[in-house]
Design a protein around this motif. Structure first.
Motif, mmCIF file in Angstrom:
data_model
loop_
_atom_site.group_PDB
_atom_site.id
_atom_site.type_symbol
_atom_site.label_atom_id
_atom_site.label_comp_id
_atom_site.label_asym_id
_atom_site.label_seq_id
_atom_site.Cartn_x
_atom_site.Cartn_y
_atom_site.Cartn_z
ATOM 1 N N GLY A 47 0.715 -1.201 -0.175
ATOM 2 C CA GLY A 47 0.077 0.011 -0.012
ATOM 3 C C GLY A 47 1.054 1.307 -0.066
ATOM 4 O O GLY A 47 1.903 1.062 -0.067
ATOM 5 N N THR A 50 -0.243 7.825 3.358
ATOM 6 C CA THR A 50 -0.426 9.206 2.910
ATOM 7 C C THR A 50 -0.873 9.995 4.018
ATOM 8 O O THR A 50 -1.569 9.755 4.951
ATOM 9 C CB THR A 50 -1.604 9.274 1.582
ATOM 10 N N GLY A 55 -3.625 14.034 0.908
ATOM 11 C CA GLY A 55 -3.352 12.663 0.152
ATOM 12 C C GLY A 55 -1.879 12.561 -0.436
ATOM 13 O O GLY A 55 -1.706 11.452 -1.253
ATOM 14 N N GLU A 115 -5.078 0.788 1.968
ATOM 15 C CA GLU A 115 -5.030 2.111 1.840
ATOM 16 C C GLU A 115 -4.907 2.754 3.306
ATOM 17 O O GLU A 115 -5.679 2.441 4.175
ATOM 18 C CB GLU A 115 -6.238 2.942 1.027
ATOM 19 N N ALA A 117 -4.439 6.286 5.374
ATOM 20 C CA ALA A 117 -4.248 7.849 5.488
ATOM 21 C C ALA A 117 -4.208 8.215 6.847
ATOM 22 O O ALA A 117 -5.215 7.903 7.808
ATOM 23 C CB ALA A 117 -5.714 8.478 4.989
#
Length: 263
Positions: A47, A50, A55, A115, A117
């Motif tokens: 992955g 971010t 982002g 993902e 974040a």
């Protein structure tokens, strides 16, 4: 008699063989047992880490899975190979400037992309406004004892832009040319002026991540120079670039887009 005796012997031998065969024919011993085959499967978990706001990828985050750890590069990418299929995995991501991240997941496929974040520990928008409030207070104090504190707001890699408007600001003593010039420039400013007012307004923030951002704003400077208290008024459209060094934001770049000086 001989024929009958032979027939009798033949029958006896036949019966012995028959009973012997019946005793040894055990299906459980003749047919092999079937064993269950267990298939162990492995996959890849990868992955990109971010910033939740921008982002943009995060450099230097530590990603941990099954006791293994990797550090993200400039692209924020991480990857783990040979991870056992399982329903009870947890991916952890740690970074000094972000909140700790933990994500449970199941792996049942050859490749899984996760993902990630991260949320900053502190709001950069709030921090930068506090920075400029503090910067204004130090400049307006006209206190020589605060010059070192002013220099601490600049990175050692700081440099001003080299466009005409910025160079004029440097020549006028409004902004330092580089890190070595901070103390001389501010010292001269404090010696020449008896009153300073720095107003940073219309602040617009472009956050890359919790360690890097750019700021554009309007700067109004109202000043009184010398014993005659001659009035000076300056209006500028500025750009600052910031980098977090340790726990503090530092100015690494200063540019003047427009400069209007009124004497």
């Amino acid at each position: 008699m001989t024929f009958k005796r032979n027939v009798w012997l033949f029958c006896v031998m036949y019966m012995v063989c028959l009973f012997a065969c019946e005793e040894t024919e055990d299906p459980t011993e003749i047919e092999p047992k079937l064993e269950e085959t267990v298939v162990v499967q492995y996959g890849t978990v990868s992955g990109i880490v971010t910033d939740v706001g921008s982002g943009q990828p995060i450099l230097g985050a530590t990603v941990t899975l099954q006791g293994l750890s990797v550090t993200t590069g400039a692209d924020g990418v991480f990857a783990f190979h040979g991870i056992l299929y399982n329903d009870a995995h947890t991916l952890s991501v740690a970074d000094v400037d972000y909140k700790l991240y933990n994500q449970p997941f199941a792996l049942s496929q050859p490749r899984l992309v996760v993902e990630v974040a991260l949320t900053p520990l502190r709001d950069p928008a709030v921090e930068v406004r506090e920075f400029f409030d503090h910067f204004s207070d130090l400049l307006e104090s006209l206190d020589m004892d605060n010059i070192e504190a002013i220099r601490s707001l600049f990175s050692e890699t700081y440099v001003a832009a080299d466009d005409p408007a910025t160079l004029f600001g440097v020549a006028s003593g409004i902004i330092p040319e580089n890190y070595e010039d901070v103390i001389p420039a501010i010292t001269q400013l404090f010696e020449e002026y008896v009153s300073l007012e720095f107003i940073f307004k219309d602040i617009e923030i472009d956050v890359t991540n919790a360690r890097k951002m750019a700021v554009t704003l309007r700067l109004d400077i109202n000043a009184e120079k010398g014993e005659a208290r001659d009035l000076r008024e300056l209006k500028a459209h500025c750009k600052f670039e910031f980098r977090r060094e340790g726990s503090d934001w530092k100015i690494v770049y200063w540019q003047l887009f427009e400069l209007d000086i009124r004497l």
